[in-house]
Design a protein around this motif. Structure first.
Motif, short mmCIF file in Angstrom:
data_model
loop_
_atom_site.label_atom_id
_atom_site.label_comp_id
_atom_site.label_asym_id
_atom_site.label_seq_id
_atom_site.Cartn_x
_atom_site.Cartn_y
_atom_site.Cartn_z
N GLY A 181 -25.20 -11.69 -0.53
CA GLY A 181 -26.43 -10.60 -0.65
C GLY A 181 -25.73 -9.23 -0.43
N SER A 182 -24.54 -9.07 -0.18
CA SER A 182 -23.98 -7.79 0.20
C SER A 182 -24.12 -6.95 -1.09
N GLY A 183 -24.39 -5.40 -0.81
CA GLY A 183 -24.37 -4.62 -1.82
C GLY A 183 -23.58 -3.60 -2.11
N ALA A 184 -22.18 -4.07 -1.60
CA ALA A 184 -20.98 -3.17 -1.79
C ALA A 184 -20.72 -3.29 -3.01
N ALA A 185 -19.95 -2.08 -3.64
CA ALA A 185 -19.26 -2.16 -4.67
C ALA A 185 -17.73 -1.82 -4.38
N ILE A 186 -16.87 -2.43 -5.37
CA ILE A 186 -15.34 -2.66 -4.70
C ILE A 186 -14.69 -1.98 -5.99
N TYR A 187 -13.71 -1.05 -5.52
CA TYR A 187 -12.82 -0.32 -6.59
C TYR A 187 -11.25 -0.44 -5.80
N HIS A 188 -10.37 -0.64 -6.77
CA HIS A 188 -8.88 -0.45 -6.44
C HIS A 188 -8.50 0.84 -7.28
N TRP A 189 -7.75 1.47 -6.28
CA TRP A 189 -7.37 2.94 -6.95
C TRP A 189 -5.80 2.74 -6.75
N TYR A 190 -5.08 3.05 -8.03
CA TYR A 190 -3.81 2.79 -8.18
C TYR A 190 -3.05 4.11 -8.54
N PRO A 191 -2.01 4.62 -7.69
CA PRO A 191 -1.66 5.96 -7.72
C PRO A 191 -1.06 6.26 -9.01
N VAL A 192 -1.27 7.41 -9.68
CA VAL A 192 -0.59 7.85 -11.07
C VAL A 192 0.18 9.14 -11.13
N TYR A 193 -0.64 10.16 -10.59
CA TYR A 193 0.01 11.59 -10.42
C TYR A 193 -0.03 11.89 -9.14
N GLY A 194 0.77 12.88 -8.72
CA GLY A 194 0.92 13.56 -7.46
C GLY A 194 1.61 12.78 -6.30
N GLY A 195 1.02 13.01 -5.06
CA GLY A 195 1.73 12.25 -3.96
C GLY A 195 3.12 12.20 -4.18
N GLY A 196 3.77 10.90 -4.13
CA GLY A 196 5.00 10.73 -3.84
C GLY A 196 5.22 10.21 -2.59
N GLY A 197 6.14 9.08 -2.53
CA GLY A 197 6.57 8.74 -1.32
C GLY A 197 5.53 7.67 -0.60
N GLU A 198 4.48 7.39 -1.46
CA GLU A 198 3.65 6.58 -1.07
C GLU A 198 4.08 5.08 -0.37
N GLU A 199 3.59 4.86 0.62
CA GLU A 199 3.64 3.52 1.50
C GLU A 199 2.48 2.33 1.34
N PHE A 200 2.06 2.70 -0.01
CA PHE A 200 1.05 1.69 0.02
C PHE A 200 0.91 1.39 -1.72
#
Length: 259
Positions: A181-200
Protein backbone atom coordinates in the motif's frame (compact mmCIF):
# COMPACT_ATOMS: atom_id res chain seq x y z
CA UNK A 1 35.18 6.18 -12.04
CA UNK A 2 34.19 8.28 -15.07
CA UNK A 3 34.60 5.29 -17.38
CA UNK A 4 32.71 3.10 -14.93
CA UNK A 5 29.77 5.51 -14.86
CA UNK A 6 29.77 5.84 -18.66
CA UNK A 7 29.74 2.06 -18.99
CA UNK A 8 26.96 1.78 -16.42
CA UNK A 9 24.83 4.38 -18.19
CA UNK A 10 25.38 2.60 -21.49
CA UNK A 11 24.25 -0.62 -19.84
CA UNK A 12 21.18 1.11 -18.46
CA UNK A 13 20.19 2.50 -21.84
CA UNK A 14 20.83 -0.83 -23.57
CA UNK A 15 18.74 -2.67 -21.00
CA UNK A 16 15.91 -0.18 -21.45
CA UNK A 17 16.04 -0.44 -25.24
CA UNK A 18 15.93 -4.22 -24.98
CA UNK A 19 12.90 -3.88 -22.70
CA UNK A 20 10.74 -2.18 -25.34
CA UNK A 21 8.22 -5.03 -25.21
CA UNK A 22 7.85 -4.53 -21.48
CA UNK A 23 7.39 -0.79 -22.05
CA UNK A 24 4.55 -1.50 -24.44
CA UNK A 25 2.88 -3.51 -21.70
CA UNK A 26 3.22 -0.67 -19.24
CA UNK A 27 6.02 -2.15 -17.12
CA UNK A 28 8.73 -0.07 -15.42
CA UNK A 29 11.12 1.56 -15.85
CA UNK A 30 9.36 4.19 -17.91
CA UNK A 31 10.93 6.59 -20.40
CA UNK A 32 14.34 8.03 -19.51
CA UNK A 33 14.13 11.81 -18.99
CA UNK A 34 16.93 14.37 -18.45
CA UNK A 35 17.22 15.98 -15.00
CA UNK A 36 19.27 19.12 -14.27
CA UNK A 37 20.33 20.12 -10.75
CA UNK A 38 21.77 23.51 -9.78
CA UNK A 39 22.98 23.89 -6.16
CA UNK A 40 22.66 27.57 -5.27
CA UNK A 41 23.18 30.03 -2.41
CA UNK A 42 21.49 33.39 -2.06
CA UNK A 43 23.62 36.44 -2.64
CA UNK A 44 23.81 39.22 -0.05
CA UNK A 45 20.38 40.66 0.87
CA UNK A 46 18.59 38.14 -1.37
CA UNK A 47 16.19 35.48 -0.15
CA UNK A 48 13.40 33.12 -1.24
CA UNK A 49 11.03 36.05 -1.77
CA UNK A 50 13.36 37.43 -4.45
CA UNK A 51 13.50 34.01 -6.07
CA UNK A 52 9.69 33.79 -5.98
CA UNK A 53 9.48 37.08 -7.90
CA UNK A 54 11.99 35.81 -10.45
CA UNK A 55 10.00 32.58 -10.90
CA UNK A 56 6.91 34.62 -11.80
CA UNK A 57 8.91 36.40 -14.53
CA UNK A 58 10.36 33.09 -15.70
CA UNK A 59 6.91 31.56 -16.04
CA UNK A 60 5.67 34.58 -17.98
CA UNK A 61 8.57 34.07 -20.39
CA UNK A 62 7.98 30.31 -20.65
CA UNK A 63 4.27 30.90 -21.32
CA UNK A 64 5.17 33.28 -24.14
CA UNK A 65 7.42 30.55 -25.56
CA UNK A 66 4.52 28.08 -25.27
CA UNK A 67 6.95 25.77 -23.46
CA UNK A 68 5.11 22.63 -22.34
CA UNK A 69 8.19 20.39 -22.23
CA UNK A 70 9.90 21.58 -19.03
CA UNK A 71 9.01 21.27 -15.34
CA UNK A 72 10.93 22.76 -12.40
CA UNK A 73 11.08 22.59 -8.61
CA UNK A 74 13.15 24.14 -5.86
CA UNK A 75 14.45 21.75 -3.20
CA UNK A 76 15.22 22.83 0.35
CA UNK A 77 16.74 20.53 2.96
CA UNK A 78 14.69 18.89 5.67
CA UNK A 79 17.17 16.20 6.83
CA UNK A 80 20.81 16.78 5.94
CA UNK A 81 24.44 16.31 6.98
CA UNK A 82 27.42 18.63 7.23
CA UNK A 83 28.20 18.39 3.49
CA UNK A 84 24.68 19.60 2.59
CA UNK A 85 24.93 22.98 4.34
CA UNK A 86 26.92 24.87 1.72
CA UNK A 87 23.91 25.97 -0.34
CA UNK A 88 20.40 27.35 0.23
CA UNK A 89 18.37 25.59 -2.46
CA UNK A 90 18.57 23.27 -5.45
CA UNK A 91 16.92 24.18 -8.74
CA UNK A 92 15.62 20.92 -10.23
CA UNK A 93 14.62 21.00 -13.90
CA UNK A 94 13.21 18.10 -15.93
CA UNK A 95 12.42 17.84 -19.65
CA UNK A 96 10.11 15.42 -21.45
CA UNK A 97 13.06 14.03 -23.41
CA UNK A 98 16.60 14.89 -24.48
CA UNK A 99 15.43 16.50 -27.73
CA UNK A 100 13.32 18.90 -25.69
CA UNK A 101 16.32 19.57 -23.45
CA UNK A 102 18.58 20.50 -26.37
CA UNK A 103 15.97 22.64 -28.07
CA UNK A 104 15.07 24.22 -24.73
CA UNK A 105 18.65 25.25 -24.04
CA UNK A 106 19.01 26.77 -27.51
CA UNK A 107 15.80 28.73 -27.07
CA UNK A 108 16.73 29.84 -23.54
CA UNK A 109 20.15 31.06 -24.64
CA UNK A 110 18.65 33.00 -27.55
CA UNK A 111 15.55 34.53 -25.94
CA UNK A 112 15.72 34.61 -22.11
CA UNK A 113 15.85 38.45 -22.19
CA UNK A 114 18.16 38.87 -19.22
CA UNK A 115 16.43 36.32 -16.98
CA UNK A 116 19.67 34.40 -16.45
CA UNK A 117 21.47 37.59 -15.42
CA UNK A 118 18.65 38.33 -12.96
CA UNK A 119 18.93 34.82 -11.55
CA UNK A 120 22.67 35.23 -10.96
CA UNK A 121 21.99 38.55 -9.18
CA UNK A 122 19.79 36.62 -6.73
CA UNK A 123 21.92 33.50 -6.27
CA UNK A 124 25.28 31.92 -7.00
CA UNK A 125 25.30 28.27 -8.07
CA UNK A 126 28.38 26.19 -7.34
CA UNK A 127 27.30 23.06 -9.24
CA UNK A 128 25.29 22.31 -12.38
CA UNK A 129 24.90 18.59 -13.12
CA UNK A 130 22.73 16.43 -15.33
CA UNK A 131 21.27 12.98 -14.70
CA UNK A 132 19.34 10.45 -16.76
CA UNK A 133 16.26 9.57 -14.70
CA UNK A 134 14.58 6.17 -14.95
CA UNK A 135 11.21 5.86 -13.17
CA UNK A 136 10.49 2.47 -11.62
CA UNK A 137 7.34 3.51 -9.78
CA UNK A 138 5.27 6.59 -10.55
CA UNK A 139 3.21 8.58 -8.04
CA UNK A 140 -0.31 7.30 -7.57
CA UNK A 141 -2.81 8.79 -10.02
CA UNK A 142 -0.24 10.96 -11.81
CA UNK A 143 2.90 10.69 -13.89
CA UNK A 144 4.85 13.68 -12.55
CA UNK A 145 4.51 14.93 -8.96
CA UNK A 146 3.84 18.57 -8.26
CA UNK A 147 5.10 19.53 -4.80
CA UNK A 148 6.55 16.51 -2.98
CA UNK A 149 8.94 15.20 -0.36
CA UNK A 150 12.07 13.63 -1.88
CA UNK A 151 14.55 11.25 -0.26
CA UNK A 152 17.90 10.90 -2.05
CA UNK A 153 20.67 8.35 -1.46
CA UNK A 154 23.95 7.78 -3.29
CA UNK A 155 24.31 4.13 -4.34
CA UNK A 156 27.15 2.04 -5.73
CA UNK A 157 26.83 -1.38 -7.31
CA UNK A 158 28.97 -4.02 -5.63
CA UNK A 159 31.90 -5.41 -7.59
CA UNK A 160 30.86 -7.46 -10.61
CA UNK A 161 27.13 -6.80 -10.24
CA UNK A 162 25.48 -6.03 -13.61
CA UNK A 163 22.77 -3.43 -14.03
CA UNK A 164 20.36 -6.17 -15.11
CA UNK A 165 20.46 -7.67 -11.59
CA UNK A 166 19.60 -4.32 -10.03
CA UNK A 167 16.84 -3.83 -12.60
CA UNK A 168 15.24 -7.19 -11.72
CA UNK A 169 15.46 -6.55 -7.98
CA UNK A 170 13.95 -3.08 -8.30
CA UNK A 171 11.03 -4.44 -10.32
CA UNK A 172 10.44 -7.03 -7.58
CA UNK A 173 10.63 -4.31 -4.93
CA UNK A 174 7.98 -2.23 -6.69
CA UNK A 175 5.63 -5.23 -6.45
CA UNK A 176 6.37 -5.50 -2.72
CA UNK A 177 5.46 -1.82 -2.33
CA UNK A 178 2.31 -2.34 -4.39
CA UNK A 179 1.20 -5.10 -2.02
CA UNK A 180 2.05 -3.01 1.06
CA UNK A 181 0.00 0.00 0.00
CA UNK A 182 2.99 2.36 -0.22
CA UNK A 183 2.49 5.60 -2.12
CA UNK A 184 6.19 6.11 -2.91
CA UNK A 185 7.47 6.85 -6.39
CA UNK A 186 10.95 5.46 -7.21
CA UNK A 187 13.54 6.89 -9.58
CA UNK A 188 17.15 6.03 -10.41
CA UNK A 189 19.27 9.01 -11.49
CA UNK A 190 22.42 8.16 -13.48
CA UNK A 191 25.11 10.89 -13.83
CA UNK A 192 25.69 12.17 -17.36
CA UNK A 193 27.11 15.75 -17.41
CA UNK A 194 28.94 17.88 -14.85
CA UNK A 195 30.18 16.51 -11.57
CA UNK A 196 33.28 14.41 -12.02
CA UNK A 197 34.92 12.07 -9.56
CA UNK A 198 31.60 10.65 -8.39
CA UNK A 199 31.84 7.94 -5.75
CA UNK A 200 28.41 6.55 -6.62
CA UNK A 201 26.87 4.86 -9.64
CA UNK A 202 23.37 6.29 -9.29
CA UNK A 203 21.12 8.26 -6.97
CA UNK A 204 18.15 6.42 -5.51
CA UNK A 205 15.22 8.84 -5.26
CA UNK A 206 11.89 8.27 -3.52
CA UNK A 207 9.09 10.83 -3.92
CA UNK A 208 6.19 11.16 -1.47
CA UNK A 209 3.08 13.30 -1.60
CA UNK A 210 3.65 14.48 1.98
CA UNK A 211 5.37 13.60 5.25
CA UNK A 212 2.46 11.38 6.31
CA UNK A 213 3.20 9.12 3.32
CA UNK A 214 6.91 9.15 4.14
CA UNK A 215 6.15 8.27 7.76
CA UNK A 216 3.85 5.45 6.66
CA UNK A 217 6.71 3.89 4.68
CA UNK A 218 9.04 4.37 7.66
CA UNK A 219 6.54 2.35 9.71
CA UNK A 220 6.17 -0.31 7.00
CA UNK A 221 9.94 -0.71 6.74
CA UNK A 222 10.48 -0.91 10.50
CA UNK A 223 7.61 -2.38 12.48
CA UNK A 224 6.07 -3.80 9.30
CA UNK A 225 9.36 -5.65 8.65
CA UNK A 226 9.60 -4.66 4.98
CA UNK A 227 13.29 -4.01 5.60
CA UNK A 228 13.78 -7.78 5.61
CA UNK A 229 12.49 -8.06 2.02
CA UNK A 230 14.52 -5.01 1.02
CA UNK A 231 17.68 -6.54 2.46
CA UNK A 232 17.04 -9.86 0.69
CA UNK A 233 16.61 -8.10 -2.65
CA UNK A 234 19.38 -5.48 -2.48
CA UNK A 235 22.06 -6.13 0.16
CA UNK A 236 24.11 -8.39 -2.13
CA UNK A 237 23.78 -5.96 -5.07
CA UNK A 238 24.33 -2.39 -3.94
CA UNK A 239 25.55 -0.14 -1.11
CA UNK A 240 23.60 3.07 -0.45
CA UNK A 241 24.26 5.81 2.08
CA UNK A 242 21.61 7.30 4.36
CA UNK A 243 19.01 9.46 2.66
CA UNK A 244 18.85 13.23 2.56
CA UNK A 245 15.29 14.56 2.64
CA UNK A 246 14.10 17.60 0.66
CA UNK A 247 10.93 19.63 0.40
CA UNK A 248 10.24 19.96 -3.34
CA UNK A 249 8.23 23.08 -4.22
CA UNK A 250 6.88 23.15 -7.75
CA UNK A 251 7.88 26.17 -9.85
CA UNK A 252 6.65 25.13 -13.28
CA UNK A 253 4.64 22.00 -13.91
CA UNK A 254 4.06 19.78 -16.90
CA UNK A 255 3.62 16.02 -16.85
CA UNK A 256 6.98 15.15 -18.34
CA UNK A 257 6.11 11.45 -18.53
CA UNK A 258 2.77 11.91 -20.28
CA UNK A 259 2.54 10.26 -23.70
Amino acid sequence: MKNTISALLSGVLLALICSSTAFAQGSPPWRIVPVDLWTCSFNDRQDMGDLDSWVARFNDWADEQEDDDYAAWTLTSSYWGTNQTEWDFIWLGVWKDANAMGQGWDNWNATNEGLMAQFTEISSCGNHVNFASAAYRLPRDQGTPQSAILTVSDCKLKHGIPFAALDRATRQWTRVLDDSGSGAAIYHWYPVYGGGGEEFDFKLVYAYENYSELGADYERMGNGRLFEQSQALFDHLVDCDSSRVYDARNRRWVDVRAD
